[in-house]
Design a protein around this motif. Structure first.
Motif, short mmCIF file in Angstrom:
data_model
loop_
_atom_site.label_atom_id
_atom_site.label_comp_id
_atom_site.label_asym_id
_atom_site.label_seq_id
_atom_site.Cartn_x
_atom_site.Cartn_y
_atom_site.Cartn_z
N ASP A 1 -18.69 27.39 -2.95
CA ASP A 1 -19.49 27.24 -1.74
C ASP A 1 -20.96 27.61 -1.95
N PHE B 1 -22.13 24.83 6.26
CA PHE B 1 -21.15 25.20 5.24
C PHE B 1 -20.11 26.18 5.76
N SER B 2 -20.45 26.92 6.80
CA SER B 2 -19.54 27.94 7.31
C SER B 2 -18.47 27.31 8.20
N GLY C 1 -15.69 18.30 -1.10
CA GLY C 1 -17.06 17.78 -1.10
C GLY C 1 -17.11 16.27 -1.02
N TYR D 1 -27.34 21.15 7.57
CA TYR D 1 -26.16 21.23 6.71
C TYR D 1 -25.36 22.47 7.11
N PHE E 1 -19.54 20.74 6.01
CA PHE E 1 -18.75 20.96 4.80
C PHE E 1 -17.65 21.99 4.99
N GLY E 2 -17.75 22.81 6.00
CA GLY E 2 -16.73 23.82 6.23
C GLY E 2 -15.64 23.30 7.16
N ARG F 1 -22.63 24.99 -4.02
CA ARG F 1 -22.80 23.76 -3.25
C ARG F 1 -24.05 23.84 -2.38
N LYS F 2 -24.28 25.02 -1.83
CA LYS F 2 -25.49 25.22 -1.02
C LYS F 2 -26.74 25.05 -1.87
#
Length: 358
Positions: A301, A8-9, A98, A6, A71-72, A304-305
């Motif tokens: 964020d 996110f960044s 999202g 996953y 996601f980022g 979400r993690k």
């Protein structure tokens, strides 16, 4: 065992030998719609401006990756997708809010025209389609009832809700149309949602399911959790030769994945709903973990993690499957469900009996 990754960044994904190179780029405001900008004077669409990485890239062995979820603001190059194709790694992309955007599914060596033909025949054959659809919805409602009954042991009075849903389940078994089955499923789930306020230990504003856009924190979590599950189910369908565009409950068309929605109905109660109950009742996710946007609430964020971590833990959790009398992870169970359907389509199984929690 392979792992889901996953991201996110804000990152650049590329290939280095047999590794995935994850290079973080400086944090900036997310681009909500597309990674492009328009030059009005020239009337053309140009790629987004190049940015430099901050160094210290991370190497991830490609052979250890099950699927990638981004996601980022993530950028890819051609060599990265060549690597994904070689190792048959799906890449699922989510937008700023999202919401699921789409997937890269490599050409698979597991493709089978025979399976897809049988899938099409079962879809066209109304009798067989009803059998499969009825089995999926019956299993989904059974798993909803399993959730509710598990909370009665802690002293929560859910008898009236359980009895109402059990009566709907009986009607499902005698139904003979897809539309009627979908109506029963919708009624059962709305009745189920009406009991959630009794299950939550945290004060929430949840009364009913509202989507497009989701209203309130619980609706936001349901939409986000369902999007994650859809991507997981798509990965498992991809690996098992089934065609995600041919379902049995949900109609084909509009570039959707009806089989993904069908399979996910079975697992929403035991994966997504359980994660939501956990993050709310343990105060892992609270009202101030959301940000108001023009499209409803959005998980911040860091929060979400947290949700994704709980989701991944649930996928990896081991259960004892009574029917096959062995221990299996929920993620493996989704893949087994796909093979279960294949074995029914090919005639190896005389009946289709989806997973029911017990």
């Amino acid at each position: 065992m392979k792992n889901n990754i996953y991201i996110f960044s804000n990152s650049i994904l590329s290939r280095k030998d047999d590794s995935i190179l994850l290079d973080t780029i400086p944090q900036s405001d997310a681009i909500h719609e597309a990674d492009f900008y328009e030059n009005e004077s020239e009337g053309v669409i140009l790629p987004a401006q190049k940015v430099e990485s901050i160094g210290n890239p991370r190497h991830i062995p490609a052979e250890s990756v099950e699927a990638i979820y981004t996601f980022g603001e993530v950028r890819f190059n051609t060599q990265f997708f060549k690597c994904m194709s070689y190792y048959e790694i799906p890449v699922h992309i989510f937008n700023y809010y999202g919401n699921y955007v789409g997937s890269f599914l490599p050409a698979s060596s597991n493709g089978s025209g025979e399976i897809q033909i049988l899938q099409c025949k079962a879809y066209i054959d109304n009798y067989k389609r009803i059998i499969i659809a009825k089995a999926i919805i019956d299993a989904a409602i059974k798993n909803i009832l399993f959730n509710l009954k598990s909370y009665t042991y802690s002293g929560i009075d859910l008898d009236e809700t359980i009895n109402t849903i059990a009566a709907i389940q009986e009607q499902v078994r005698f139904s003979d149309s897809i539309q009627e089955l979908m109506g029963f499923e919708g009624t059962a789930r709305n009745t189920y949602y009406s009991a959630w306020q009794s299950i939550f230990k945290q004060e929430t504003d949840f009364e009913k399911r509202i989507k497009n856009p989701p209203q309130g924190m619980i609706n936001s979590l349901i939409s986000f959790g369902n999007s994650l599950l859809y991507a997981v189910c798509l990965s498992e369908i991809y690996r098992t030769r089934l065609n995600p565009f041919i379902g049995f409950i949900h109609e084909t068309g509009d570039n959707k994945h009806p089989l993904v929605y069908d399979i996910s109905e079975i697992f929403k109660p035991v994966i997504v709903d359980k994660v939501i109950f956990r993050v709310i009742n343990l105060n892992i996710i609270k009202p101030d973990d959301f940000k108001q946007t023009d499209r409803g609430l959005r998980l911040k964020d860091d929060s979400r993690k947290k949700f994704v971590e709980e989701f991944e833990n649930k996928l990896s959790s081991i259960i004892h499957h009574k029917r096959i009398n062995r221990r299996i992870s929920l993620r493996s169970l989704i893949r087994m469900e796909c093979y279960n359907l294949i074995n029914y389509l090919t005639g190896k199984l005389k009946s289709y009996d989806p997973y029911r929690a017990n």
